[in-house]
Design a protein around this motif. Structure first.
Motif, PDB file in Angstrom:
ATOM      1  N   LEU A  34       0.834  -1.208   0.000  1.00  0.00           N
ATOM      2  CA  LEU A  34       0.000   0.000   0.000  1.00  0.00           C
ATOM      3  C   LEU A  34       0.865   1.254   0.000  1.00  0.00           C
ATOM      4  N   ALA A  35       1.940   1.245   0.772  1.00  0.00           N
ATOM      5  CA  ALA A  35       2.835   2.400   0.806  1.00  0.00           C
ATOM      6  C   ALA A  35       3.457   2.635  -0.570  1.00  0.00           C
ATOM      7  N   ALA A  36       3.811   1.563  -1.269  1.00  0.00           N
ATOM      8  CA  ALA A  36       4.382   1.690  -2.611  1.00  0.00           C
ATOM      9  C   ALA A  36       3.362   2.257  -3.590  1.00  0.00           C
ATOM     10  N   LEU A  37       2.119   1.801  -3.499  1.00  0.00           N
ATOM     11  CA  LEU A  37       1.066   2.319  -4.384  1.00  0.00           C
ATOM     12  C   LEU A  37       0.818   3.800  -4.134  1.00  0.00           C
ATOM     13  N   ILE A  38       0.740   4.172  -2.874  1.00  0.00           N
ATOM     14  CA  ILE A  38       0.488   5.570  -2.516  1.00  0.00           C
ATOM     15  C   ILE A  38       1.674   6.431  -2.929  1.00  0.00           C
ATOM     16  N   GLY A  39       2.886   5.935  -2.719  1.00  0.00           N
ATOM     17  CA  GLY A  39       4.076   6.680  -3.114  1.00  0.00           C
ATOM     18  C   GLY A  39       4.161   6.892  -4.611  1.00  0.00           C
ATOM     19  N   ALA A  40       3.796   5.883  -5.374  1.00  0.00           N
ATOM     20  CA  ALA A  40       3.826   5.997  -6.838  1.00  0.00           C
ATOM     21  C   ALA A  40       2.791   7.001  -7.324  1.00  0.00           C
ATOM     22  N   ALA A  41       1.655   7.052  -6.658  1.00  0.00           N
ATOM     23  CA  ALA A  41       0.602   7.983  -7.058  1.00  0.00           C
ATOM     24  C   ALA A  41       0.953   9.414  -6.683  1.00  0.00           C
ATOM     25  N   ALA A  42       1.827   9.602  -5.706  1.00  0.00           N
ATOM     26  CA  ALA A  42       2.195  10.935  -5.253  1.00  0.00           C
ATOM     27  C   ALA A  42       3.205  11.599  -6.168  1.00  0.00           C
ATOM     28  N   GLU A  43       3.809  10.837  -7.079  1.00  0.00           N
ATOM     29  CA  GLU A  43       4.782  11.419  -7.989  1.00  0.00           C
ATOM     30  C   GLU A  43       4.064  12.315  -8.988  1.00  0.00           C
ATOM     31  N   PRO A  44       4.652  13.458  -9.306  1.00  0.00           N
ATOM     32  CA  PRO A  44       3.981  14.372 -10.239  1.00  0.00           C
ATOM     33  C   PRO A  44       3.863  13.760 -11.632  1.00  0.00           C
ATOM     34  N   ALA A  45       2.784  14.073 -12.285  1.00  0.00           N
ATOM     35  CA  ALA A  45       2.560  13.594 -13.651  1.00  0.00           C
ATOM     36  C   ALA A  45       3.532  14.290 -14.596  1.00  0.00           C
ATOM     37  N   THR A  46       3.870  13.617 -15.677  1.00  0.00           N
ATOM     38  CA  THR A  46       4.773  14.210 -16.662  1.00  0.00           C
ATOM     39  C   THR A  46       4.049  14.351 -17.981  1.00  0.00           C
ATOM     40  N   GLY A  47       4.495  15.313 -18.777  1.00  0.00           N
ATOM     41  CA  GLY A  47       3.952  15.478 -20.112  1.00  0.00           C
ATOM     42  C   GLY A  47       2.614  16.206 -20.167  1.00  0.00           C
ATOM     43  N   ARG A  48       2.235  16.825 -19.082  1.00  0.00           N
ATOM     44  CA  ARG A  48       0.977  17.573 -19.090  1.00  0.00           C
ATOM     45  C   ARG A  48       1.263  19.066 -19.049  1.00  0.00           C
ATOM     46  N   ARG A  49       0.329  19.817 -19.586  1.00  0.00           N
ATOM     47  CA  ARG A  49       0.462  21.267 -19.520  1.00  0.00           C
ATOM     48  C   ARG A  49       0.219  21.740 -18.099  1.00  0.00           C
ATOM     49  N   SER A  50       0.928  22.763 -17.704  1.00  0.00           N
ATOM     50  CA  SER A  50       0.749  23.293 -16.363  1.00  0.00           C
ATOM     51  C   SER A  50      -0.425  24.265 -16.293  1.00  0.00           C
ATOM     52  N   HIS A  51      -0.874  24.761 -17.415  1.00  0.00           N
ATOM     53  CA  HIS A  51      -2.014  25.678 -17.427  1.00  0.00           C
ATOM     54  C   HIS A  51      -2.813  25.487 -18.718  1.00  0.00           C
ATOM     55  N   ARG A  52      -4.015  25.993 -18.697  1.00  0.00           N
ATOM     56  CA  ARG A  52      -4.865  25.883 -19.878  1.00  0.00           C
ATOM     57  C   ARG A  52      -4.583  27.030 -20.824  1.00  0.00           C
ATOM     58  N   ARG A  53      -4.670  26.723 -22.112  1.00  0.00           N
ATOM     59  CA  ARG A  53      -4.493  27.784 -23.102  1.00  0.00           C
ATOM     60  C   ARG A  53      -5.769  28.599 -23.177  1.00  0.00           C
ATOM     61  N   ARG A  54      -5.604  29.879 -23.372  1.00  0.00           N
ATOM     62  CA  ARG A  54      -6.767  30.738 -23.548  1.00  0.00           C
ATOM     63  C   ARG A  54      -7.169  30.766 -25.002  1.00  0.00           C
ATOM     64  N   ARG A  55      -8.448  30.867 -25.208  1.00  0.00           N
ATOM     65  CA  ARG A  55      -8.947  31.018 -26.569  1.00  0.00           C
ATOM     66  C   ARG A  55      -8.679  32.430 -27.056  1.00  0.00           C
ATOM     67  N   PRO A  56      -8.361  32.578 -28.313  1.00  0.00           N
ATOM     68  CA  PRO A  56      -8.217  33.952 -28.841  1.00  0.00           C
ATOM     69  C   PRO A  56      -9.593  34.614 -28.875  1.00  0.00           C
ATOM     70  N   PRO A  57      -9.641  35.919 -28.718  1.00  0.00           N
ATOM     71  CA  PRO A  57     -10.954  36.598 -28.760  1.00  0.00           C
ATOM     72  C   PRO A  57     -11.613  36.430 -30.127  1.00  0.00           C
TER      73      PRO A  57
END
Length: 60
Positions: A34-57
């Motif tokens: 269980l500790a290994a599963l929880i530890g693996a889930a606590a690692e930050p995700a990779t390859g994702r955007r940190s913010h959403r893109r805004r639509r142009p007006p």
């Protein structure tokens, strides 16, 4: 505790993707598993955007 469906656990354990112990066809998870599963889930995700893109007006 893990907040995942039982089917997710069974599928991953069957593929040997998560630590567990099989007793016949029954699954058992130790405190270390269980500790290994929880530890693996606590690692930050990779390859994702940190913010959403805004639509142009819209054109006026």
């Amino acid at each position: 505790m893990l907040r995942v469906p039982e089917s997710w656990l069974r599928r991953r354990a069957g593929r040997r993707q998560i630590p567990c112990t099989f007793l016949g066809k029954h699954l058992r998870f130790s405190a270390a598993d269980l500790a290994a599963l929880i530890g693996a889930a606590a690692e930050p995700a990779t390859g994702r955007r940190s913010h959403r893109r805004r639509r142009p007006p819209p054109p006026t």
